[in-house]
Structures are given as C-alpha cells and as structure tokens.
Design a protein around this motif. Structure first.
Motif, PDB file in Angstrom:
ATOM      1  N   ALA A 251      33.333  31.403  42.361  1.00  0.00           N
ATOM      2  CA  ALA A 251      32.388  30.171  42.028  1.00  0.00           C
ATOM      3  C   ALA A 251      31.277  30.388  43.332  1.00  0.00           C
ATOM      4  CB  ALA A 251      33.090  29.011  42.098  1.00  0.00           C
ATOM      5  N   TYR A 252      31.754  30.916  44.462  1.00  0.00           N
ATOM      6  CA  TYR A 252      30.877  31.125  45.658  1.00  0.00           C
ATOM      7  C   TYR A 252      30.042  32.522  45.681  1.00  0.00           C
ATOM      8  CZ  TYR A 252      33.193  26.928  46.916  1.00  0.00           C
ATOM      9  OH  TYR A 252      33.789  25.435  46.950  1.00  0.00           O
ATOM     10  N   GLU A 253      30.348  33.331  44.716  1.00  0.00           N
ATOM     11  CA  GLU A 253      29.915  34.849  44.863  1.00  0.00           C
ATOM     12  C   GLU A 253      28.072  34.941  45.035  1.00  0.00           C
ATOM     13  OE1 GLU A 253      29.978  38.156  41.690  1.00  0.00           O
ATOM     14  OE2 GLU A 253      31.810  37.813  42.486  1.00  0.00           O
ATOM     15  N   THR A 254      27.505  34.105  44.279  1.00  0.00           N
ATOM     16  CA  THR A 254      26.157  34.272  44.217  1.00  0.00           C
ATOM     17  C   THR A 254      25.391  33.597  45.542  1.00  0.00           C
ATOM     18  OG1 THR A 254      26.018  34.105  41.859  1.00  0.00           O
ATOM     19  CG2 THR A 254      23.814  33.513  43.135  1.00  0.00           C
ATOM     20  N   GLN A 255      26.004  32.481  45.778  1.00  0.00           N
ATOM     21  CA  GLN A 255      25.595  31.828  47.202  1.00  0.00           C
ATOM     22  C   GLN A 255      25.932  32.911  48.264  1.00  0.00           C
ATOM     23  OE1 GLN A 255      27.170  28.045  48.178  1.00  0.00           O
ATOM     24  NE2 GLN A 255      25.046  27.791  49.687  1.00  0.00           N
ATOM     25  N   LEU A 256      27.205  33.313  48.352  1.00  0.00           N
ATOM     26  CA  LEU A 256      27.592  34.274  49.545  1.00  0.00           C
ATOM     27  C   LEU A 256      26.785  35.492  49.654  1.00  0.00           C
ATOM     28  CD1 LEU A 256      31.279  33.837  48.990  1.00  0.00           C
ATOM     29  CD2 LEU A 256      30.203  33.597  51.395  1.00  0.00           C
ATOM     30  N   HIS A 257      26.316  35.970  48.222  1.00  0.00           N
ATOM     31  CA  HIS A 257      25.500  37.115  48.313  1.00  0.00           C
ATOM     32  C   HIS A 257      24.023  36.814  49.002  1.00  0.00           C
ATOM     33  CE1 HIS A 257      22.294  39.583  46.541  1.00  0.00           C
ATOM     34  NE2 HIS A 257      22.965  40.448  46.828  1.00  0.00           N
TER      35      HIS A 257
ATOM     36  N   LEU B 209      23.487  34.525  50.837  1.00  0.00           N
ATOM     37  CA  LEU B 209      23.756  34.342  52.711  1.00  0.00           C
ATOM     38  C   LEU B 209      23.619  35.849  53.161  1.00  0.00           C
ATOM     39  CD1 LEU B 209      26.108  31.465  52.279  1.00  0.00           C
ATOM     40  CD2 LEU B 209      23.618  31.187  53.118  1.00  0.00           C
ATOM     41  N   ALA B 210      24.263  36.399  52.627  1.00  0.00           N
ATOM     42  CA  ALA B 210      24.561  37.898  53.279  1.00  0.00           C
ATOM     43  C   ALA B 210      23.168  38.597  53.286  1.00  0.00           C
ATOM     44  CB  ALA B 210      25.519  38.687  52.405  1.00  0.00           C
ATOM     45  N   VAL B 211      22.456  38.520  52.330  1.00  0.00           N
ATOM     46  CA  VAL B 211      20.983  39.207  52.390  1.00  0.00           C
ATOM     47  C   VAL B 211      20.025  38.623  53.502  1.00  0.00           C
ATOM     48  CG1 VAL B 211      19.128  39.393  50.954  1.00  0.00           C
ATOM     49  CG2 VAL B 211      21.337  39.963  49.847  1.00  0.00           C
TER      50      VAL B 211
ATOM     51  N   ARG C  66      28.370  26.072  56.674  1.00  0.00           N
ATOM     52  CA  ARG C  66      27.479  24.815  56.603  1.00  0.00           C
ATOM     53  C   ARG C  66      26.861  24.649  55.281  1.00  0.00           C
ATOM     54  NH1 ARG C  66      24.429  22.262  61.584  1.00  0.00           N
ATOM     55  NH2 ARG C  66      26.384  21.874  62.406  1.00  0.00           N
ATOM     56  N   ALA C  67      26.112  25.899  55.019  1.00  0.00           N
ATOM     57  CA  ALA C  67      25.212  25.918  53.740  1.00  0.00           C
ATOM     58  C   ALA C  67      26.369  25.699  52.500  1.00  0.00           C
ATOM     59  CB  ALA C  67      24.529  27.117  53.655  1.00  0.00           C
TER      60      ALA C  67
ATOM     61  N   GLY D  94      30.874  40.085  54.390  1.00  0.00           N
ATOM     62  CA  GLY D  94      30.914  41.524  54.574  1.00  0.00           C
ATOM     63  C   GLY D  94      30.864  42.428  53.336  1.00  0.00           C
ATOM     64  N   LYS D  95      31.538  41.774  52.131  1.00  0.00           N
ATOM     65  CA  LYS D  95      31.659  42.464  50.832  1.00  0.00           C
ATOM     66  C   LYS D  95      30.263  42.145  50.248  1.00  0.00           C
ATOM     67  CE  LYS D  95      36.415  40.867  49.771  1.00  0.00           C
ATOM     68  NZ  LYS D  95      37.174  40.252  49.030  1.00  0.00           N
ATOM     69  N   ALA D  96      29.627  41.104  50.283  1.00  0.00           N
ATOM     70  CA  ALA D  96      28.350  41.064  49.691  1.00  0.00           C
ATOM     71  C   ALA D  96      27.281  41.898  50.333  1.00  0.00           C
ATOM     72  CB  ALA D  96      27.830  39.395  49.936  1.00  0.00           C
TER      73      ALA D  96
END
Length: 368
Positions: free
Chosen positions: A58-64, A66-68, A78-79, A365-367
């Motif tokens: 569920a958090y994959e897109t946001q994590l990506h 944030l990583a970018v 926090r985000a 790190g994965k993202a």
C-alpha cells in the motif's frame, strides 16, 4: 450493527478503533467499520505504524516518490504517517460533524523519542497539528513528567490533545491539572474553548500483566486470588478521580465559558492473558462520557459475545478501593508498578519508532 455495540453506544461509550493502515483506508475497511460497527474514532501509535509499513504494497508508490526526492528517513516517516492520518480524518469527518466535534477524531503521536523532552514535544505537537491540518485531529502527548507542561502548552494554543501512557492515579490527576491549566491559558488568550477537545488515555491491560506477574512471584493463595483484579479497579478509580475534578468550581467556570470535558479513554483494552474473557476490559468499563479504543480483534469479540449490561464503573468504587487495598496488603508496591509501566511504555514506543525508521530506510533503499 450488533446489539452489543448498539448497547455500548446507548450507554455513552464511544467506540474507537486502535489501528490504522493505508490498506485499511484504501479498501474502505475503515468506512465499513464506521457504518457497520459504530466506530467513531481512530487511535494510532508507533507500533501500529511499524506493523502497517511491514505488510503489503500500500505504501509502495509514496515510498518510491520519497526515494526519488531523496528525503531523509525522518521526513519520509512523517510524510507517510501524516498522509494516513489526514485520510482517516477525512473518512471520519461526517462523524465529527454529526457529533459537533466530540467524536470523529483521529490521533497521531509525537515522536516517542521526545517523551522526556518538554520543548521538543511542544515543537513536534505544533508541527504535526500544522502538517495534518484537520480539525478532528488529536495530538498524542505522553503523560511523562516532562510531557505535562507540553500538554498545557499545546492546549493553551488551541491544539486538541490525546494524553497517552497514563497508568497511575496520581499522574492522571496531574494530567487533568495540566489540561485545566491549558484551558485557563486559552481562555485568557480569547480562544474558543468549545473547539479544544481532549481525552486522557488510561492504559488497562498492561496493569494486570505487570501486577499478575508480581502476584505469581509472591505465590500465596491470597495473592493468586487477586490476579486479574488490578486493571479494572485502577481504571474505575481513575473515573472516580475524573468525577471529582468535573465537580470542582474550577471546571464549572471553564465549562460555563464553553469548555468540554477531557473524556477518560480506556486504552490497551485487548486482554493479554488467555485466562480472562477477551471482552473483559470493555464489559467492565462501561459508563457515559468515556471512550474505549479497541484493536479490531477485541471489537469483533465485543460485537459477538460481549456482556454489556449498563454502568459497570460508578457502582463499584468501593470494590475498587478494596481491591487496591488487598493488593497492597499482599505486597504489591503500586508506585513501583506504575513507574515500571511508564518506563516500559516509553521504551516500547521508542523501539517501535526505531523499527519504523528501519523499515522505511529499507524500503527507500529498494525504491531507489
């Protein structure tokens, strides 16, 4: 809706869910619980967020994203957490409107690593209040000695506060005093007191867990007979203390100026011992003007086979005092128990926060 949950509501208990996750939000599960099980609020804590982040995608897109953007781990956490809280607040907004702001609330906790730092806690409370930017938000501040002035400061600025990690009756009285101080300061500033809500989260099951283990070590028949009696007695006496405070001239003056009571909230209400009924800390803590925040497992248990029979707090003050006296007589040091529980609670939430940071670090790190 189940008859038991309808009875809880009828008797004046607000049913809140002690859980949140992106998956629960995007599937419409929270909306279904509001509709079908009369859930009228949500609480969260670092452990809940750490668990949510470790499951599913569920958090994959946001994590990506944030990583970018190469944000720091703290900023990413926090985000992520404030995104979920905003979403939940929007889902609960109709409840908030229908109850004139009493329910429909969502709680987010300040960084638990700041539990012993007053000024940092105040700053974090302000930041979270601004970031989430929803009127039906509660900022959770721990009831440590250092947290007390932060509670006052936040309320004085018009920030609605959920005071968490309350175990002792003495500390609970200090929490109520801090709340009243904040309201008086807010009144002096000309703030609308009717817009400042607060609840005080009094922890329940952990009290039995700690005291039961001590009773086992004592081992006498008199001690073993008292197992499972401490938590409910402690909570009932907390409500007695609440009643004392709301009958004082100090509170009545604030009430006349538009202030609302700081409702007692029963937290940690999932039973941890298989020896006790799984609805114990709901069935035995029913009275008007309270909140019970439950894990979904406990919510479902209450819906299915809870025993909701009316007020199970106010008629039992004498029995509660007797139970606490009996515990003392067999060698239970109440002050030591509640200190140990507070220290453990602060430490556990800090550990969960660090686990959350580690999880996000790995996912970023994965993202990347």
């Amino acid at each position: 809706m189940s008859e038991n949950l309808s009875k809880l509501t009828k008797f004046g208990v607000s049913i809140w869910l002690d859980d949140i996750s992106r998956e629960r939000l995007r599937t419409g599960n929270l909306a279904a619980l509001i509709r079908e099980k009369n859930v009228t609020g949500v609480t969260s804590n670092p452990t809940i967020f750490a668990s949510a982040l470790s499951k599913g995608d569920a958090y994959e897109t946001q994590l990506h994203d944030l990583a970018v953007r190469k944000v720091s781990v703290d900023e990413a956490v926090r985000a992520i957490t404030t995104f979920d809280i905003r979403w939940a607040a929007d889902v609960l907004r109709p409840v908030y409107d229908a109850t004139s702001g009493v329910d429909g609330r969502v709680s987010i906790e300040v960084d638990p690593r700041l539990a012993r730092e007053t000024e940092a806690t105040i700053a974090e409370a302000r930041a979270l209040w601004w970031l989430v930017d929803r009127p039906n938000l509660f900022i959770k501040i721990p009831a440590t000695l250092e947290g007390l002035p932060a509670i006052t400061a936040a309320i004085a600025e018009g920030i609605s506060v959920n005071v968490t990690l309350i175990f002792s009756l003495e500390r609970y009285r200090a929490v109520m005093d801090a709340w009243l101080d904040g309201l008086e300061q807010a009144k002096a500033k000309g703030l609308d007191l009717s817009q400042i809500e607060s609840v005080a989260s009094f922890f329940v099951s952990r009290v039995d867990s700690e005291i039961d283990s001590r009773l086992d070590k004592i081992g006498t028949p008199e001690a073993l007979e008292l197992k499972g009696k401490a938590a409910v007695a402690n909570a009932r006496l907390a409500y007695a203390a609440f009643e004392e405070v709301v009958n004082t001239p100090r509170w009545q003056e604030l009430r006349a100026a538009g202030a609302r009571p700081q409702r007692p909230l029963w937290a940690s209400t999932g039973t941890k011992s298989p020896d006790y009924p799984d609805t114990l800390y709901v069935d035995e803590l029913v009275t008007a003007g309270t909140v019970n925040t439950m894990p979904e497992k406990t919510l479902n248990a209450v819906a299915d086979h809870g025993r909701i029979s009316g007020d199970t707090i106010r008629p039992f003050y004498e029995a509660a005092w007797n139970a606490m006296a009996a515990l003392k007589s067999v060698g239970i040091d109440y002050d030591d128990v509640v200190k140990a529980l507070e220290d453990e609670g602060v430490d556990k939430f800090a550990v969960s926060w660090n686990e959350l940071l580690e999880t996000v670090t790995t996912e970023l790190g994965k993202a990347r």
